[in-house]
Design an enzyme around this catalytic site. Structure first.
Site, PDB file in Angstrom:
ATOM      1  CE  LYS A   1      -4.422  -1.785   0.566  1.00 53.29           C
ATOM      2  NZ  LYS A   1      -5.156  -1.494   0.010  1.00 53.29           N
TER       3      LYS A   1
ATOM      4  CG  ASP B   1      -4.504  -0.388  -3.778  1.00 46.57           C
ATOM      5  OD1 ASP B   1      -4.809   0.753  -4.475  1.00 46.57           O
ATOM      6  OD2 ASP B   1      -5.405  -1.536  -2.781  1.00 46.57           O
TER       7      ASP B   1
ATOM      8  CD  GLU C   1      -4.204  -3.426  -6.263  1.00 41.24           C
ATOM      9  OE1 GLU C   1      -5.499  -2.214  -5.544  1.00 41.24           O
ATOM     10  OE2 GLU C   1      -3.886  -3.840  -5.991  1.00 41.24           O
TER      11      GLU C   1
ATOM     12  CG  ASP D   1      -8.937  -1.568  -6.642  1.00 39.03           C
ATOM     13  OD1 ASP D   1     -10.879  -1.392  -5.995  1.00 39.03           O
ATOM     14  OD2 ASP D   1      -8.453  -1.823  -5.142  1.00 39.03           O
TER      15      ASP D   1
ATOM     16  CE  LYS E   1     -10.782  -4.554  -3.276  1.00 43.13           C
ATOM     17  NZ  LYS E   1      -9.717  -3.255  -3.558  1.00 43.13           N
TER      18      LYS E   1
END
Length: 335
Positions: free
Chosen positions: A148, A177, A203, A228, A255
């Site tokens: 992240k 991400d 992402e 995303d 997701k």
């Protein structure tokens, strides 16, 4: 069929950082259906602050579904279009009612014959904490790590630089991400710096909803971009196609809890493949119940890339899991 729902609060073992803030707990809901003494359970994995259906009438709609559980699924799907996580819970509950015993998509995976390769997820924190997580993943044998980023880019860049100095791109695949953490101008610089480090993909470099800016970034980026959050709230098939044709990303990330369950994920995958766009599946902090269903679904898609599935180990009060992580492989425990 009869149905009821319940609310549950998952508590993090350690506060988990993202560019949207630090998470201490995760609210979720369970839908239980019963028919002739058989039961099925599904997780309506609402994600506060991120889900399209994070709205005041959420529980009202869940109750509505319980009262209309015997209606035609096509009618229910249309009625739940604005509530992707509730539809996702319904899909699971009905599949579990049909197959029983922790099963949603029975097959080679649930027979314990094959596993899913996953990436190791590194949560944000100070450098020491991030490096500690990375070492733990490397010790476990992960060949793909996702970090992240987007809070303190200088420190994050330094961590990536050190990792790449130690491991070549053939030894370790690195994904990042940003959760929309950069401006368009910042993103251009970051994309170049990531390319120098042979990063697999980033992402959501900028906030969702800026199709024109994202399209511009995707057209000239030296580092592949994955959409995303951009997919959240796009419920119409034509709109999905328009999004992909407009932005032309290198990848999309699905997701199921956020994009409308398995049916909608299938639709996204089909559109992406038509347009030669890569994809993979990611969990979104579900409990072990939703995670189990997503893992079984993911296996049926036969995507050889490392998938972004959690392991359920973040919470102190999670349920017993049907999944077991061995090195970087996620297995289903038959017993």
């Amino acid at each position: 069929m009869k149905a009821k729902y319940s609310r549950y609060l998952l508590e993090f073992k350690r506060p988990s950082g993202t560019s949207r803030g630090v998470l201490h707990e995760k609210e979720t809901f369970f839908l239980e259906v019963e028919d002739n003494g058989n039961k099925g359970i599904g997780e309506c994995a609402l994600f506060r602050g991120l889900s399209f259906d994070d709205r005041p009438d959420y529980e009202e709609k869940l109750q509505w579904l319980c009262e209309h559980i015997n209606e035609d699924p096509i009618y229910l799907k249309e009625e739940l279009k604005e509530f992707p996580s509730i539809w996702f819970g319904y899909e699971q509950a009905v599949l579990n009612l049909k197959h029983g015993n922790h099963l949603y998509f029975p097959g080679e995976f649930t027979e314990g014959k094959s596993a899913i390769t996953i990436n190791g997820l590194i949560w944000m924190g100070d450098i020491g904490y991030m490096e500690e997580q990375i070492q733990e993943k490397l010790d476990k044998g992960f060949h793909c790590i996702k970090l992240k980023i987007g809070v303190d880019w200088n420190s994050e860049h330094e961590i990536l630089r050190k990792l790449r100095a130690k491991f070549s791109k053939d030894q370790l695949e690195l994904r990042v991400d940003a959760n929309g953490g950069f401006s368009k101008d910042e993103a251009k610089t970051v994309l170049k710096q990531l390319a120098d480090l042979h990063i697999h993909s980033i992402e959501q470099p900028i906030k969702a909803g800026n199709w024109k800016d994202m399209a511009e970034l995707c057209s000239e980026t030296p580092t592949p971009i994955a959409l995303d959050e951009e997919l959240i709230g796009i419920t119409d098939s034509l709109e999905k196609k328009k999004l992909l044709e407009t932005i032309k990303p290198q990848y999309i990330i699905l997701k199921p809890a956020l994009v409308g369950g398995f049916a909608s994920s299938d639709e996204w995958i089909s559109l992406a493949e038509e347009l030669n766009i890569g994809w993979w599946i990611t969990s979104a902090l579900e409990s072990n119940i939703g995670l189990n269903a997503i893992a079984q679904y993911t296996f049926t898609k036969k995507n050889p890339m490392p998938q972004g599935l959690g392991t359920g180990s973040l919470f102190v009060n999670n349920f017993e899991s049907s999944l077991e992580l061995r090195n970087e492989l996620l297995w289903f425990k038959k017993e």
